[in-house]
Design a protein around this motif. Structure first.
Motif, PDB file in Angstrom:
ATOM      1  N   VAL A  64      57.986   4.934  12.717  1.00  0.00           N
ATOM      2  CA  VAL A  64      59.153   4.774  12.148  1.00  0.00           C
ATOM      3  C   VAL A  64      59.590   3.533  13.376  1.00  0.00           C
ATOM      4  CG1 VAL A  64      61.621   4.933  11.775  1.00  0.00           C
ATOM      5  CG2 VAL A  64      59.601   6.492  11.035  1.00  0.00           C
ATOM      6  N   THR A  65      59.946   2.227  12.930  1.00  0.00           N
ATOM      7  CA  THR A  65      60.273   1.201  13.651  1.00  0.00           C
ATOM      8  C   THR A  65      61.810   0.911  13.170  1.00  0.00           C
ATOM      9  OG1 THR A  65      59.613  -0.719  12.616  1.00  0.00           O
ATOM     10  CG2 THR A  65      57.936   0.523  14.290  1.00  0.00           C
ATOM     11  N   ASP A  66      62.225  -0.128  13.911  1.00  0.00           N
ATOM     12  CA  ASP A  66      63.907  -0.435  13.272  1.00  0.00           C
ATOM     13  C   ASP A  66      63.588  -1.075  11.806  1.00  0.00           C
ATOM     14  OD1 ASP A  66      64.900   0.408  15.827  1.00  0.00           O
ATOM     15  OD2 ASP A  66      64.868  -1.728  16.470  1.00  0.00           O
ATOM     16  N   SER A  67      62.582  -1.544  11.363  1.00  0.00           N
ATOM     17  CA  SER A  67      62.560  -2.390  10.084  1.00  0.00           C
ATOM     18  C   SER A  67      61.329  -1.807   9.444  1.00  0.00           C
ATOM     19  CB  SER A  67      62.072  -3.704  10.424  1.00  0.00           C
ATOM     20  OG  SER A  67      60.938  -3.894  11.255  1.00  0.00           O
ATOM     21  N   LEU A  68      60.490  -0.863  10.039  1.00  0.00           N
ATOM     22  CA  LEU A  68      59.178  -0.431   9.175  1.00  0.00           C
ATOM     23  C   LEU A  68      59.048   0.973   9.177  1.00  0.00           C
ATOM     24  CD1 LEU A  68      56.746  -2.916  10.760  1.00  0.00           C
ATOM     25  CD2 LEU A  68      57.554  -3.024   8.587  1.00  0.00           C
ATOM     26  N   PHE A  69      58.316   1.426   8.023  1.00  0.00           N
ATOM     27  CA  PHE A  69      57.671   2.831   7.879  1.00  0.00           C
ATOM     28  C   PHE A  69      56.348   2.425   7.870  1.00  0.00           C
ATOM     29  CE2 PHE A  69      61.554   4.173   5.745  1.00  0.00           C
ATOM     30  CZ  PHE A  69      62.202   4.861   6.654  1.00  0.00           C
ATOM     31  N   ILE A  70      55.554   2.921   8.687  1.00  0.00           N
ATOM     32  CA  ILE A  70      54.134   2.894   8.943  1.00  0.00           C
ATOM     33  C   ILE A  70      53.382   4.379   8.596  1.00  0.00           C
ATOM     34  CG2 ILE A  70      52.169   1.858  10.247  1.00  0.00           C
ATOM     35  CD1 ILE A  70      54.182   0.597  11.905  1.00  0.00           C
ATOM     36  N   VAL A  71      52.502   4.282   7.639  1.00  0.00           N
ATOM     37  CA  VAL A  71      51.873   5.540   7.127  1.00  0.00           C
ATOM     38  C   VAL A  71      50.484   5.459   7.427  1.00  0.00           C
ATOM     39  CG1 VAL A  71      51.311   6.856   4.959  1.00  0.00           C
ATOM     40  CG2 VAL A  71      53.684   5.937   5.298  1.00  0.00           C
ATOM     41  N   LEU A  72      49.838   6.592   7.807  1.00  0.00           N
ATOM     42  CA  LEU A  72      48.491   6.728   7.961  1.00  0.00           C
ATOM     43  C   LEU A  72      48.031   7.702   6.977  1.00  0.00           C
ATOM     44  CD1 LEU A  72      45.568   6.443   9.282  1.00  0.00           C
ATOM     45  CD2 LEU A  72      46.353   8.195  11.183  1.00  0.00           C
ATOM     46  N   ASP A  73      47.180   7.358   6.182  1.00  0.00           N
ATOM     47  CA  ASP A  73      46.567   8.334   5.106  1.00  0.00           C
ATOM     48  C   ASP A  73      44.958   8.681   5.465  1.00  0.00           C
ATOM     49  OD1 ASP A  73      46.253   9.676   2.607  1.00  0.00           O
ATOM     50  OD2 ASP A  73      45.390   7.979   1.691  1.00  0.00           O
ATOM     51  N   SER A  74      44.860   9.664   5.544  1.00  0.00           N
ATOM     52  CA  SER A  74      43.474  10.301   5.491  1.00  0.00           C
ATOM     53  C   SER A  74      42.389   9.890   4.569  1.00  0.00           C
ATOM     54  CB  SER A  74      43.249  11.512   6.358  1.00  0.00           C
ATOM     55  OG  SER A  74      43.901  11.761   7.451  1.00  0.00           O
ATOM     56  N   ASP A  75      43.139  10.047   3.361  1.00  0.00           N
ATOM     57  CA  ASP A  75      42.205  10.144   2.021  1.00  0.00           C
ATOM     58  C   ASP A  75      41.549   8.742   1.878  1.00  0.00           C
ATOM     59  OD1 ASP A  75      42.661  12.877   1.529  1.00  0.00           O
ATOM     60  OD2 ASP A  75      44.475  12.256   0.281  1.00  0.00           O
ATOM     61  N   THR A  76      42.352   7.623   2.157  1.00  0.00           N
ATOM     62  CA  THR A  76      42.162   6.513   1.860  1.00  0.00           C
ATOM     63  C   THR A  76      41.568   5.618   3.290  1.00  0.00           C
ATOM     64  OG1 THR A  76      44.264   5.590   1.926  1.00  0.00           O
ATOM     65  CG2 THR A  76      43.363   5.938  -0.005  1.00  0.00           C
ATOM     66  N   ASP A  77      41.797   6.612   4.318  1.00  0.00           N
ATOM     67  CA  ASP A  77      41.501   6.064   5.611  1.00  0.00           C
ATOM     68  C   ASP A  77      41.937   4.529   6.031  1.00  0.00           C
ATOM     69  OD1 ASP A  77      40.459   6.132   8.259  1.00  0.00           O
ATOM     70  OD2 ASP A  77      38.461   5.299   7.709  1.00  0.00           O
ATOM     71  N   ALA A  78      43.431   4.490   5.794  1.00  0.00           N
ATOM     72  CA  ALA A  78      44.097   3.355   5.818  1.00  0.00           C
ATOM     73  C   ALA A  78      45.579   3.444   6.491  1.00  0.00           C
ATOM     74  CB  ALA A  78      44.104   2.432   4.412  1.00  0.00           C
TER      75      ALA A  78
END
Length: 416
Positions: A64-78
């Motif tokens: 989590v940043t001031d402007s973003l949610f960044i998700v790591l997903d293992s199923d799609t490896d992305a």
């Protein structure tokens, strides 16, 4: 706000350094729960937009940043980038590499990504050889660290940290240009006897070491499944929490020292006995059998989050997890899995694994299917949803992306 947070951390660290470790007595069979409204000042649900490009399975990691949610997903490896309202912005993959860990690098306004080449299966013994001080082997085709710059995520500007051998260990950023790393591996034929469970490193050298162990004789660390130290970031890049496998202390790591801040005391049914360390496991099968025969033994403390007067943490058992919330003011310990939904959460669940945190909030996630199931089971309570949830239940499907749960813990928990 950030200056205030730093001052609070400094005051707390000074207090911790001058005091003995605080002992927490936990009996997992007797811990209590609490309603959500007693624990959280604010509960907010943030659906992550589902499009053809953004659909993914589950959140393995969340930054989590001031402007973003960044998700790591293992199923799609992305990696999936969303703004703070949940709108999808960008998807990112590393060709031929599997992303294993992500963390925020505030000094560069970048996401630091650790990944391994999908075409190679490097055994732990070989990894250990690559980590030797005198190793000259090039590991860049096996594992790497990459900065993804966040000024403009759609530009996907990246930079690799060249031949960083500790990329194998998913080290944690520490004190500007350093890292804290752990790779615990023993073997009977080890060239050296002495190694350390925790190391402070820069891009090329080991600077400090903590927690020695014998690489030849400590059989609980012989096999690939042996655990490493848990190294847990805080809001201050110069402060980390550290826990050790099969030990029940929580340490605070600073550039100058490591201090035992908390010690958990567990019942005999949950504490690994001293005899465990002298068992002399001769095969991984023996270790696996031991774990199956003692599923309630606690393996390690993980996911420590110090938040104002509260501390969240997980107790990882040989089989399963227990999650807790400790109130430093009242010295009460709550079972986080027993925090019950109420009208403050629209009778939707607010328990589960904490995925991330920032200065004000902790973040969990819930699958869209679980959201719809919870809605159905609580209809008799006639919950009054806000505009976001009303729109979610009217327009989304059970197969859509997960929903983030943003929780603002209270500074003082009422005892009634």
């Amino acid at each position: 706000m950030k200056k205030l947070m730093f001052v609070c951390w400094a005051v707390w660290l000074c207090t911790a350094a001058c005091a003995q470790a605080k002992t927490l007595y936990i009996d997992p069979s007797k811990t209590i729960g609490a309603p959500a409204s007693r624990v959280f000042e604010e509960v907010k649900f943030i659906p992550l937009e589902t499009t053809r490009k953004s659909v993914f399975g589950a959140i393995r990691q969340l930054v989590v940043t001031d402007s973003l949610f960044i998700v790591l997903d293992s199923d799609t490896d992305a990696l999936y980038f969303f703004n703070r309202r949940g709108k999808f912005l960008q998807k990112y993959r590393i060709k031929r590499y599997k992303i294993r860990d992500i963390q925020l690098d505030r000094t560069k306004n970048a996401l630091l990504i650790f990944s391994v080449n999908k075409n190679y299966n490097i055994p732990s013994v070989q990894v250990q050889e690559y980590l030797e001080q005198d190793s000259k082997k090039d590991i860049s085709k096996f594992a790497k660290a990459t900065w993804f710059y966040l000024d403009d995520v759609t530009a996907a500007k990246t930079e690799d940290l060249k031949n960083f051998r500790y990329a194998f260990t998913n080290p944690v950023r520490f004190d500007k240009n350093k890292f804290a790393a752990s790779f615990i591996k023993a073997k009977r034929t080890a060239r050296d006897t002495l190694d350390y469970q925790l190391k402070i490193i820069d891009q090329s050298a080991v600077l400090q070491t903590y927690f020695p162990y014998n690489k030849k004789t400590e059989s609980v660390y012989y096999y690939a499944g042996a655990s490493q130290c848990s190294i847990i970031p805080t809001q201050n890049d110069s402060v980390l929490f550290v826990t050790r496998p099969f030990q029940y202390e929580i340490y605070t790591l600073t550039p100058s020292s490591i201090t035992e801040s908390y010690k958990l005391m567990l019942p005999m049914d949950n504490a690994v006995p001293a005899s465990f360390f002298n068992t002399g496991f001769s095969s991984r099968g023996e270790m696996d059998t031991y774990k199956m025969e003692h599923p309630s033994f606690a393996h390690k403390i993980e996911n420590v989050i110090r938040f104002k007067n509260l501390m969240f943490f997980d107790l990882n058992l040989f089989k399963g997890y227990n999650r807790y919330l400790f109130d430093n003011k009242t010295n009460l310990i709550y079972d986080y899995n027993k925090i019950s939904s109420d009208s403050s959460s629209y009778f939707l669940p607010v328990s589960g694994v904490i995925k991330s945190f920032d200065e004000q909030h902790i973040y969990l996630s819930l699958s869209a299917k679980s959201m719809f199931n919870a809605k159905k089971s609580s209809e008799y309570r006639n919950p009054q949803y806000d505009d976001v949830l009303t729109r979610f239940f009217a327009t989304r499907k059970e197969t859509d992306n997960p929903v983030l749960i943003q929780l603002k813990p209270k500074e003082d928990l009422a005892t009634k």
